[in-house]
Design a protein around this motif. Structure first.
Motif, PDB file in Angstrom:
ATOM      1  N   LEU A   3       0.831  -1.190   0.000  1.00 50.76           N
ATOM      2  CA  LEU A   3       0.000   0.000   0.000  1.00 50.76           C
ATOM      3  C   LEU A   3       0.876   1.255   0.000  1.00 50.76           C
ATOM      4  N   ASP A   4       0.560   2.171  -0.927  1.00 50.86           N
ATOM      5  CA  ASP A   4       1.213   3.482  -0.986  1.00 50.86           C
ATOM      6  C   ASP A   4       0.195   4.493  -0.475  1.00 50.86           C
ATOM      7  N   THR A   5       0.375   4.934   0.775  1.00 51.47           N
ATOM      8  CA  THR A   5      -0.636   5.814   1.372  1.00 51.47           C
ATOM      9  C   THR A   5      -0.687   7.175   0.690  1.00 51.47           C
ATOM     10  N   GLY A   6       0.458   7.651   0.185  1.00 53.32           N
ATOM     11  CA  GLY A   6       0.468   8.934  -0.518  1.00 53.32           C
ATOM     12  C   GLY A   6      -0.337   8.873  -1.806  1.00 53.32           C
ATOM     13  N   ALA A   7      -0.100   7.816  -2.598  1.00 58.41           N
ATOM     14  CA  ALA A   7      -0.850   7.656  -3.838  1.00 58.41           C
ATOM     15  C   ALA A   7      -2.330   7.447  -3.554  1.00 58.41           C
ATOM     16  N   THR A   8      -2.618   6.709  -2.487  1.00 58.14           N
ATOM     17  CA  THR A   8      -4.019   6.461  -2.122  1.00 58.14           C
ATOM     18  C   THR A   8      -4.718   7.757  -1.738  1.00 58.14           C
ATOM     19  N   ALA A   9      -4.044   8.581  -0.949  1.00 56.19           N
ATOM     20  CA  ALA A   9      -4.620   9.867  -0.549  1.00 56.19           C
ATOM     21  C   ALA A   9      -4.866  10.752  -1.770  1.00 56.19           C
ATOM     22  N   TRP A  10      -3.918  10.743  -2.693  1.00 59.23           N
ATOM     23  CA  TRP A  10      -4.065  11.549  -3.915  1.00 59.23           C
ATOM     24  C   TRP A  10      -5.274  11.096  -4.731  1.00 59.23           C
ATOM     25  N   MET A  11      -5.460   9.792  -4.851  1.00 56.73           N
ATOM     26  CA  MET A  11      -6.571   9.298  -5.662  1.00 56.73           C
ATOM     27  C   MET A  11      -7.919   9.515  -4.975  1.00 56.73           C
ATOM     28  N   LEU A  12      -7.958   9.416  -3.652  1.00 54.44           N
ATOM     29  CA  LEU A  12      -9.201   9.728  -2.937  1.00 54.44           C
ATOM     30  C   LEU A  12      -9.564  11.202  -3.126  1.00 54.44           C
ATOM     31  N   MET A  13      -8.562  12.071  -3.047  1.00 50.99           N
ATOM     32  CA  MET A  13      -8.819  13.492  -3.265  1.00 50.99           C
ATOM     33  C   MET A  13      -9.253  13.750  -4.704  1.00 50.99           C
ATOM     34  N   SER A  14      -8.602  13.095  -5.647  1.00 50.77           N
ATOM     35  CA  SER A  14      -8.956  13.286  -7.049  1.00 50.77           C
ATOM     36  C   SER A  14     -10.385  12.828  -7.324  1.00 50.77           C
ATOM     37  N   ALA A  15     -10.768  11.688  -6.745  1.00 55.17           N
ATOM     38  CA  ALA A  15     -12.139  11.201  -6.922  1.00 55.17           C
ATOM     39  C   ALA A  15     -13.141  12.207  -6.371  1.00 55.17           C
ATOM     40  N   SER A  16     -12.825  12.805  -5.242  1.00 56.20           N
ATOM     41  CA  SER A  16     -13.720  13.792  -4.644  1.00 56.20           C
ATOM     42  C   SER A  16     -13.832  15.037  -5.508  1.00 56.20           C
ATOM     43  N   LEU A  17     -12.704  15.452  -6.105  1.00 59.13           N
ATOM     44  CA  LEU A  17     -12.725  16.608  -7.001  1.00 59.13           C
ATOM     45  C   LEU A  17     -13.593  16.349  -8.225  1.00 59.13           C
ATOM     46  N   VAL A  18     -13.461  15.154  -8.794  1.00 60.41           N
ATOM     47  CA  VAL A  18     -14.257  14.844  -9.988  1.00 60.41           C
ATOM     48  C   VAL A  18     -15.739  14.744  -9.642  1.00 60.41           C
ATOM     49  N   LEU A  19     -16.059  14.202  -8.458  1.00 64.86           N
ATOM     50  CA  LEU A  19     -17.461  14.143  -8.057  1.00 64.86           C
ATOM     51  C   LEU A  19     -18.048  15.544  -7.930  1.00 64.86           C
ATOM     52  N   LEU A  20     -17.241  16.494  -7.457  1.00 67.24           N
ATOM     53  CA  LEU A  20     -17.692  17.879  -7.333  1.00 67.24           C
ATOM     54  C   LEU A  20     -18.064  18.474  -8.691  1.00 67.24           C
ATOM     55  N   MET A  21     -17.496  17.965  -9.748  1.00 73.35           N
ATOM     56  CA  MET A  21     -17.752  18.523 -11.074  1.00 73.35           C
ATOM     57  C   MET A  21     -19.217  18.406 -11.484  1.00 73.35           C
ATOM     58  N   THR A  22     -19.908  17.362 -11.052  1.00 74.45           N
ATOM     59  CA  THR A  22     -21.298  17.207 -11.487  1.00 74.45           C
ATOM     60  C   THR A  22     -22.215  18.244 -10.845  1.00 74.45           C
ATOM     61  N   PRO A  23     -22.143  18.513  -9.544  1.00 74.51           N
ATOM     62  CA  PRO A  23     -22.877  19.671  -9.032  1.00 74.51           C
ATOM     63  C   PRO A  23     -22.428  20.981  -9.684  1.00 74.51           C
ATOM     64  N   GLY A  24     -21.136  21.090 -10.000  1.00 74.09           N
ATOM     65  CA  GLY A  24     -20.662  22.271 -10.723  1.00 74.09           C
ATOM     66  C   GLY A  24     -21.315  22.379 -12.092  1.00 74.09           C
ATOM     67  N   LEU A  25     -21.454  21.248 -12.760  1.00 70.98           N
ATOM     68  CA  LEU A  25     -22.138  21.228 -14.056  1.00 70.98           C
ATOM     69  C   LEU A  25     -23.603  21.628 -13.906  1.00 70.98           C
ATOM     70  N   ALA A  26     -24.235  21.179 -12.820  1.00 70.45           N
ATOM     71  CA  ALA A  26     -25.626  21.556 -12.579  1.00 70.45           C
ATOM     72  C   ALA A  26     -25.762  23.072 -12.479  1.00 70.45           C
ATOM     73  N   LEU A  27     -24.835  23.732 -11.796  1.00 70.75           N
ATOM     74  CA  LEU A  27     -24.856  25.187 -11.709  1.00 70.75           C
ATOM     75  C   LEU A  27     -24.563  25.824 -13.065  1.00 70.75           C
ATOM     76  N   PHE A  28     -23.587  25.292 -13.771  1.00 66.15           N
ATOM     77  CA  PHE A  28     -23.206  25.810 -15.086  1.00 66.15           C
ATOM     78  C   PHE A  28     -24.385  25.753 -16.049  1.00 66.15           C
ATOM     79  N   TYR A  29     -25.001  24.584 -16.159  1.00 59.13           N
ATOM     80  CA  TYR A  29     -26.157  24.420 -17.028  1.00 59.13           C
ATOM     81  C   TYR A  29     -27.379  25.162 -16.485  1.00 59.13           C
ATOM     82  N   GLY A  30     -27.577  25.100 -15.168  1.00 54.35           N
ATOM     83  CA  GLY A  30     -28.743  25.741 -14.580  1.00 54.35           C
ATOM     84  C   GLY A  30     -28.789  27.231 -14.855  1.00 54.35           C
ATOM     85  N   GLY A  31     -27.646  27.891 -14.761  1.00 50.58           N
ATOM     86  CA  GLY A  31     -27.603  29.317 -15.044  1.00 50.58           C
ATOM     87  C   GLY A  31     -27.890  29.645 -16.488  1.00 50.58           C
TER      88      GLY A  31
END
Length: 439
Positions: A3-31
């Motif tokens: 287990l590489d905890t640094g790489a794991t932390a990076w990928m968990l953060m990246s997954a969270s960032l990408v998930l944020l994009m869909t609510p961001g898209l909702a605002l982008f399209y909604g406006g």
């Protein structure tokens, strides 16, 4: 693999960032929609999150990355419900080649499936039944997205292991074909099947909240660092290069889009800036790990100009792509995917790599378009016959939010059930896209 905890932390953060994009898209399209449709537009993004969040665990991961069936899809039953993905036979977490638990890879990849499908909704805004959309999400992600992900990233037909790998290894770092060409073609097909909105081309259909759109664009840009830099799958130099390239290409695309507006229309608009952000992000997505920062600036500038011009094609050809999914995602995805053949530092034509990379990039783009067009046509026509896509004309005029969801975004302001909100009587058309005033 340990287990590489640094790489794991990076990928968990990246997954969270990408998930944020869909609510961001909702605002982008909604406006960008009219006020009577904003909740329906945003619900289409949130609905995609709900449906795919369940489906991906059941069969989506297995169809994307399971044992190949004809090079087109992974075996959906092999890892159904993530069987054998989370734990090995001894009860330990399965670790991938980067030292990251495989379940973290699932977390990262499901966010891609969600945002890709949600992108399509912008092409069919203001006129679509929510129930039909929800069924479409389940069918399309299963029959189009998962197979495409397998073909490109799971060792299928469009990967280096496929038949075109003998020419050159196809490059799609983070989703030019899988995400943007896939969604752009699907949006175009659905726009044709569902038909144009009432008043398209004659009634002003102005964005109801440009600040919402700009906020959405900002969140998309922020989340996109997880999208692109996270696609390095570990915290290393490639991730850093992807981060820098994502920034520079996006900034250059904004400048390209605004310059095009200024020359053509006399104004550099906030909507143009927001759209330029997305155009640059789309174009750099497949190329983020293969270009130099200087090459990324060139790619971003070209994509900004071409996408700014492409959003006007819907008026010339008469298809109603409500929020410019075709002009931004399909065109931007094609520009980024093909440009790799010119600008990739190791194999690109401009760096002495010959024509092979360019040829294979064109091939995978064309195959992706054909595959998605066929699948989406079958699904779209089937749902049109069985469920129907469009709300009634009265509902479309009076407000889809009230009819579909029983609520309105701005009830206190009198916008909703009894407001047509067509923009009629405005002194001049205020354009949804940066070319609507020229339609």
């Amino acid at each position: 693999m340990e287990l590489d905890t640094g790489a794991t932390a990076w990928m968990l953060m990246s997954a969270s960032l990408v998930l944020l994009m869909t609510p961001g898209l909702a605002l982008f399209y909604g406006g960008m929609t009219r006020s009577k449709s904003v909740l329906n537009m945003m619900m289409m993004s949130f609905g995609a999150m709900a449906v795919i969040g369940v489906i991906y665990v059941l069969w989506g991961w297995s169809m994307s990355y399971g044992s190949s069936v004809g090079g087109i899809l992974g075996n959906p039953f092999e890892q159904f419900g993530l069987a054998g993905t989370v734990y090995d036979g001894e009860g330990n977490f399965v670790i991938d080649d980067y030292g990251v638990p495989a379940v973290v890879g699932v977390a990262f990849q499901v966010t891609f499936a969600i945002i890709t499908t949600a992108l399509i909704s912008g092409a069919i805004a203001d006129r679509t039944r929510f129930s039909t959309w929800m069924v479409f999400v389940a069918l399309w992600v299963t029959l189009s997205y998962f197979p495409m992900a397998h073909m490109v990233w799971g060792g299928g037909l469009l990967s280096g292991d496929g038949p075109f790998g003998s020419i050159a290894t196809p490059i799609d770092f983070a989703g030019g074909t899988v995400v943007h060409i896939n969604a752009g073609v699907a949006g175009f097909v659905l726009a044709l099947i569902i038909g144009r909105r009432k008043g398209f081309g004659t009634v002003p259909m102005k964005p109801h909240s440009l600040p919402l759109t700009m906020l959405g664009a900002a969140l998309l840009w922020f989340g996109w660092f997880g999208f692109n830099a996270g696609s390095a799958f570990t915290a290393d130099g490639v991730a850093g290069l992807a981060w820098v390239n994502t920034t520079t290409a996006t900034a250059a695309a904004v400048l390209g889009w605004l310059a095009t507006e200024k020359i053509r229309d006399g104004h550099a608009t906030s909507l143009g800036a927001a759209s330029g952000i997305v155009a640059g992000l789309v174009a750099i997505t497949p190329a983020a790990g293969s270009l130099s920062p200087v090459g990324s600036i060139a790619l971003g500038a070209v994509s900004g100009v071409l996408c700014a011009l492409a959003v006007g094609l819907k008026y010339r050809f008469g298809y109603d792509d409500s929020l410019d999914v075709v002009g931004v995602h399909l065109v931007g995805g094609l520009v980024g995917t093909v440009a790799i053949g010119f600008l990739a530092t190791e194999t690109g034509l401009f760096y002495g790599g010959g024509l092979n990379q360019l040829v294979v990039q064109v091939i995978i783009a064309v195959v992706a378009m054909i595959f998605t067009a066929v699948v989406t046509t079958v699904i779209g026509l089937g749902l049109k016959a069985v469920m129907g896509w469009r709300v009634s004309e009265d509902v479309e005029v009076s407000g889809i939010d009230q009819a579909e969801h029983g609520e309105s975004a701005y009830e206190a302001l009198g916008v909703g059930r009894f407001s047509t909100d067509t923009g009629a009587g405005a002194p001049a058309p205020v354009r949804r896209s940066t070319t609507e005033a020229n339609a």
